[in-house]
Each structure stands twice: as C-alpha cells, then as structure tokens.
Scaffold this active site. Sequence first.
Site, PDB file in Angstrom:
ATOM      1  N   ALA A   1      -1.736   1.196  16.010  1.00  0.00           N
ATOM      2  CA  ALA A   1      -1.148   2.384  15.377  1.00  0.00           C
ATOM      3  C   ALA A   1      -0.434   2.001  14.084  1.00  0.00           C
ATOM      4  O   ALA A   1       0.506   2.650  13.662  1.00  0.00           O
ATOM      5  CB  ALA A   1      -0.181   3.064  16.350  1.00  0.00           C
TER       6      ALA A   1
ATOM      7  N   LYS B   1       0.801  -1.227   0.000  1.00  0.00           N
ATOM      8  CA  LYS B   1       0.000   0.000   0.000  1.00  0.00           C
ATOM      9  C   LYS B   1       0.838   1.284   0.000  1.00  0.00           C
ATOM     10  O   LYS B   1       0.373   2.324  -0.440  1.00  0.00           O
ATOM     11  CB  LYS B   1      -0.963   0.009   1.188  1.00  0.00           C
TER      12      LYS B   1
HETATM   13  P1  ATR Z   1      -2.160  -3.142   9.712  1.00  0.00           P
HETATM   14  O1  ATR Z   1      -1.845  -2.540   8.377  1.00  0.00           O
HETATM   15  O2  ATR Z   1      -3.125  -4.283   9.669  1.00  0.00           O
HETATM   16  O3  ATR Z   1      -2.564  -2.115  10.706  1.00  0.00           O
HETATM   17  P2  ATR Z   1       0.481  -3.170  10.865  1.00  0.00           P
HETATM   18  O4  ATR Z   1       0.782  -1.861  10.215  1.00  0.00           O
HETATM   19  O5  ATR Z   1       1.515  -4.228  10.878  1.00  0.00           O
HETATM   20  O6  ATR Z   1      -0.810  -3.832  10.213  1.00  0.00           O
HETATM   21  O7  ATR Z   1       0.007  -2.870  12.367  1.00  0.00           O
HETATM   22  C1  ATR Z   1      -0.302  -3.869  13.247  1.00  0.00           C
HETATM   23  C2  ATR Z   1      -0.901  -3.247  14.497  1.00  0.00           C
HETATM   24  O8  ATR Z   1      -1.340  -4.319  15.325  1.00  0.00           O
HETATM   25  C3  ATR Z   1       0.125  -2.469  15.310  1.00  0.00           C
HETATM   26  O9  ATR Z   1      -0.545  -1.463  16.000  1.00  0.00           O
HETATM   27  C4  ATR Z   1       0.631  -3.554  16.256  1.00  0.00           C
HETATM   28  O10 ATR Z   1       1.199  -3.072  17.440  1.00  0.00           O
HETATM   29  P3  ATR Z   1       2.770  -2.648  17.492  1.00  0.00           P
HETATM   30  O11 ATR Z   1       2.849  -1.301  16.896  1.00  0.00           O
HETATM   31  O12 ATR Z   1       3.092  -2.671  18.942  1.00  0.00           O
HETATM   32  O13 ATR Z   1       3.500  -3.699  16.724  1.00  0.00           O
HETATM   33  C5  ATR Z   1      -0.641  -4.272  16.557  1.00  0.00           C
HETATM   34  N1  ATR Z   1      -0.418  -5.633  17.044  1.00  0.00           N
HETATM   35  C6  ATR Z   1      -0.069  -6.708  16.311  1.00  0.00           C
HETATM   36  N2  ATR Z   1       0.028  -7.807  17.104  1.00  0.00           N
HETATM   37  C7  ATR Z   1      -0.275  -7.404  18.358  1.00  0.00           C
HETATM   38  C8  ATR Z   1      -0.364  -8.063  19.617  1.00  0.00           C
HETATM   39  N3  ATR Z   1      -0.118  -9.369  19.731  1.00  0.00           N
HETATM   40  N4  ATR Z   1      -0.712  -7.344  20.692  1.00  0.00           N
HETATM   41  C9  ATR Z   1      -0.969  -6.023  20.575  1.00  0.00           C
HETATM   42  N5  ATR Z   1      -0.903  -5.332  19.422  1.00  0.00           N
HETATM   43  C10 ATR Z   1      -0.552  -6.009  18.323  1.00  0.00           C
END
Ligand code: ATR
Length: 485
Positions: free
Chosen positions: A344, A283
Amino acid sequence: MICLVLTGGTIEENVSLYERNKPYVDIVELRLDLLHESSRSRASIFPSLVDVPVILTVRRQIDGGVYEGSERSRLALIESSLDGDFAYVDLEDDIKRSAPEHKAREKHIRIIRSKHDFQGMPSDLYHRIAKISAKGEIPKLAVTPRSILDLITLFRVRTELKDVQEKIILGMGDYGLPSRILYKRLGSLWTYCADNPVAPGQISPQQMKELYRADRVNERTQIFGVIGNPVLHSFSPRIQNPGFHGINFNAIYLPFLVDSVRSFFILAEMLKISGFSVTVPHKQQVLPYLGKITREVKQIGSCNTVVRAKNLWMGINTDYYGFIEPLVTEIDNKNIQSALVIGAGGAARSVVWALRNHGCKVTIINRTIEKAQQLAEETMSSYDSLEHASSYSSVDLIIQTTSVGMIPDRDSDPIPDFTFNRNQIVYEMVYRPKYTKMLQRALESGCRLLFGIDMLVRQGKHQFEAFTGYHYPKRLEHSLQLEED
Ligand code: ATR
C-alpha cells in the site's frame, strides 16, 4: 575530449589499457604514482608508444594519489620523465618555481596547474581559476560538491569564467557526476574517465563515449535526466540515451543525485533542462513546482516525469501507463475483473488507481493494515491484512508492489501461503531478480507472468515520448534488458 586515466602498474599494461579504450578516448593521463617503482624510470618512453597526447602526473597522497617517496624525489621523477614527448604535465597549485616547471617551459610542454579538494568546494573557486589562467597555465580544479547547491556553484563557472578558454573543471563524487558528463557545458577542456575508477565518481570511457556521447554535447543539445536519492544505478539512462541516438535527437540523459528538489529546479532553469524523470524519494516533493499536472498525477499524488511546457513545468505519471498497458485489453474483455494488490505504498497507489479507473475490483493487502485501509477508502477498494492473502486465491490478477523478494532479499515471498492457479495473471514489480521467489511459484502453477523489468521499460518508453514527441525506436527494444543477476 575524453581523457583516460591510465591505472596500470607497468608501461606495457598501460599501453594495452589505451589500446583497449582507443575508440573512446582522445587523450591519456599517465599516472606515475600508480606505476610499480621499477617501471617509473621508463616513463619517458610512454608518449612514443601511443598516438594520442599524454599528460604526465605523479599524484601525492594528499591529492588522492599513492606516491610514497619524498617531495624532492617526486619532483626529480617528474623532471627526468619530461625527457619524453609529453603534451602536458600536471603540477599542483602549491608547487612553486620548481625544476620540472622550468624544464616543461623549455620543452614547450603545457603546464596544468591542479588543485584537488576532496572535502568540498574552495570558497575562492572562480578566483583561483582566473589567477592560474592569467599566468598562461591551464587551471585544473577537482572539487567535491556535497549538494545540488554546490553543483550550481560549479556550473556557474561557465558564465563567471567564460573568458578563460582553457580550463579543466570537474566535480568529484556522486553529486559531481553531472559535471563530469556535461563537461563541455562547464567549458572544461576534457573529462577524466578510468577503466578501474581511481577517483570518486569516475566512469568508464566507453560509457562516457557510447552511452552519454558526452563529447558530442553542443549548444543545441537538450538536457534530460533522472533525479533521485540514490540514483546513480538507475536503469533509465540506458533506456533514454540509446533512444535519442536511435532517432538522431540531439539530447543527453543523465542521473542527478538530488538532496533538495527546490535546489534542483534552480539548476534545471540554469542548465535549461528540458525534462526529467523522478524517482524515490522525490515523486511527491516535485508536485508544488508543477504548473500543470495530469489527472493521474492528481489522483495518485505522485509524479515520475516532468517536462518543460512553454513557461511552466508539467507533471505526468508514466508508471501508471507502464503498469496498465499490458492489462487494458484483458480488463476490457472482462478476462480480468478482480485483482489482489500486495502493498500500500507509493507503487501500489499508481496500480490501484489505474485498475480502479479501468473498472477492475481491487483488494489491497498490506503488512500495516491501516495503510491498506486508507488507500482502499480513497479508491473505493477493499482491504485486508497480508496474513489473509490466501482468502483471495480466486482473483484474476495478483500484483506485487512491495520490495519483498528484491535482491538481496531473494528468498522472501510476501504471500508464502497463497495458492496460485493456472488461470491467473501474476504481475511482479520487483525487477531484480527477474524471477522472484513468488514468481517462481506462480510459474510452477502455470500462471501467466508479467515482469517488473518490462514495466520499467514501458514507463521509460512513455517518458521518451513525453520528452521527444516521438515513439521509442522499435529496433532498440530487444536490447533493453538487465544483465542477469
Ligand atoms: P514503494 O514506493 O516502492 O511502494 P513504499 O511507499 O515505501 O515504497 O512502500 C513499501 C511497501 O512495501 C509498503 O506497502 C510496505 O508495507 P508497510 O506499509 O507495512 O510498511 C511494504 N513492505 C516493505 N517491506 C516489507 C516487508 N518486509 N514485509 C511486508 N511488506 C513490506
């Protein structure tokens, strides 16, 4: 034509496989190597039991088949089976001057000369095809593209070998799928499908015929698609293709596994692709190739829809609209004034910008607080850590944008200590399962729920409008549901 590969163990099973798939197929391939040994000697009767042309094939193991006997017995089996009324016999490229060949010629059974490459693309691809064709046989080349560049080489067959009228070309594996679906654009006589796939990347004849309508592709068909990695399980073809059919729009929408966005733009020019959806992880990577972008794409820094606009590519972000649409009235009425956004990452960016552009107060909470802080500063929002979620229990709207709770992680809840109240709206972006653990709790508290699948469909409907210029047909909306997990 759509060819069904018959994978049954007996003649009778194969007849019923054909009967079941009859509405979708024009030709069948009887694979003697897949038949039980006791059924193989009866193969010659098969063509008289079905009313479509039949290809006779006994695949060796090195070509992806399961025939275990000696080469001599394999050739003898082919020869004796040719007593039957087969339309074609598939013989491998390296079989020379064999008895089956002579018999096939005598009986006017066309010879398909096949070459399989499960590792990659033969360097003499075009030459091979031309050489076989010059002998009056039908060249069949099943190769394995390993990148978009390989797929470009494969699609060039159309121009490089446009004088070879009869040929069968297909790309196996995930990168090859577009070549199976767009077989007519490759100039391939037919495409192979199977009820139970026996080669990498095969799809069912029903999907090929009803979802993609691959056999209806003609020179005027506009090509659309979705690029991503992974991408083959994308729901988008199931939104866009029925929509095209619903308004009689001559177009097809298919998944492209993309390793390099740069290569894909070359393919897109070559195939004159009219537009495409963009999913993870591309993206952001498409942005440098876009001649025009909307305000939202600029703000969010991410584009999920690209359309051809005159001589340039234009990028829009329908995730933004798909997300905000069911909230706009409530925000305008001041029923929603404050929101808590969980996460985020990329998805959260669209959400936060949409809410901020509509004047809603936003707090972002995230596992990695620095990322929450960064997005908050950019969008003039507040931020906090995930553990402090329960401090925000009076917000009007909660939006969950992380992958927590998604299959196979269905027992996880990103905010287990948060207490919902019945006046809140809870918006979950995970769509598998439909009811995540967090949504189940919100439901029990009497909250109003908004589901990930509905957002997915809404953004898809906006893409449809961008692609076609028409509204998505209303009567089809009810069918846009995922099967229950
Ligand atoms: P997307 O485009 O789907 O938002 P991304 O940009 O990889 O994917 O973002 C993933 C989000 O899910 C992030 O906010 C991530 O938190 P971090 O910034 O701390 O990585 C969150 N996330 C993914 N796995 C998580 C988990 N097990 N617990 C809490 N937050 C999680």
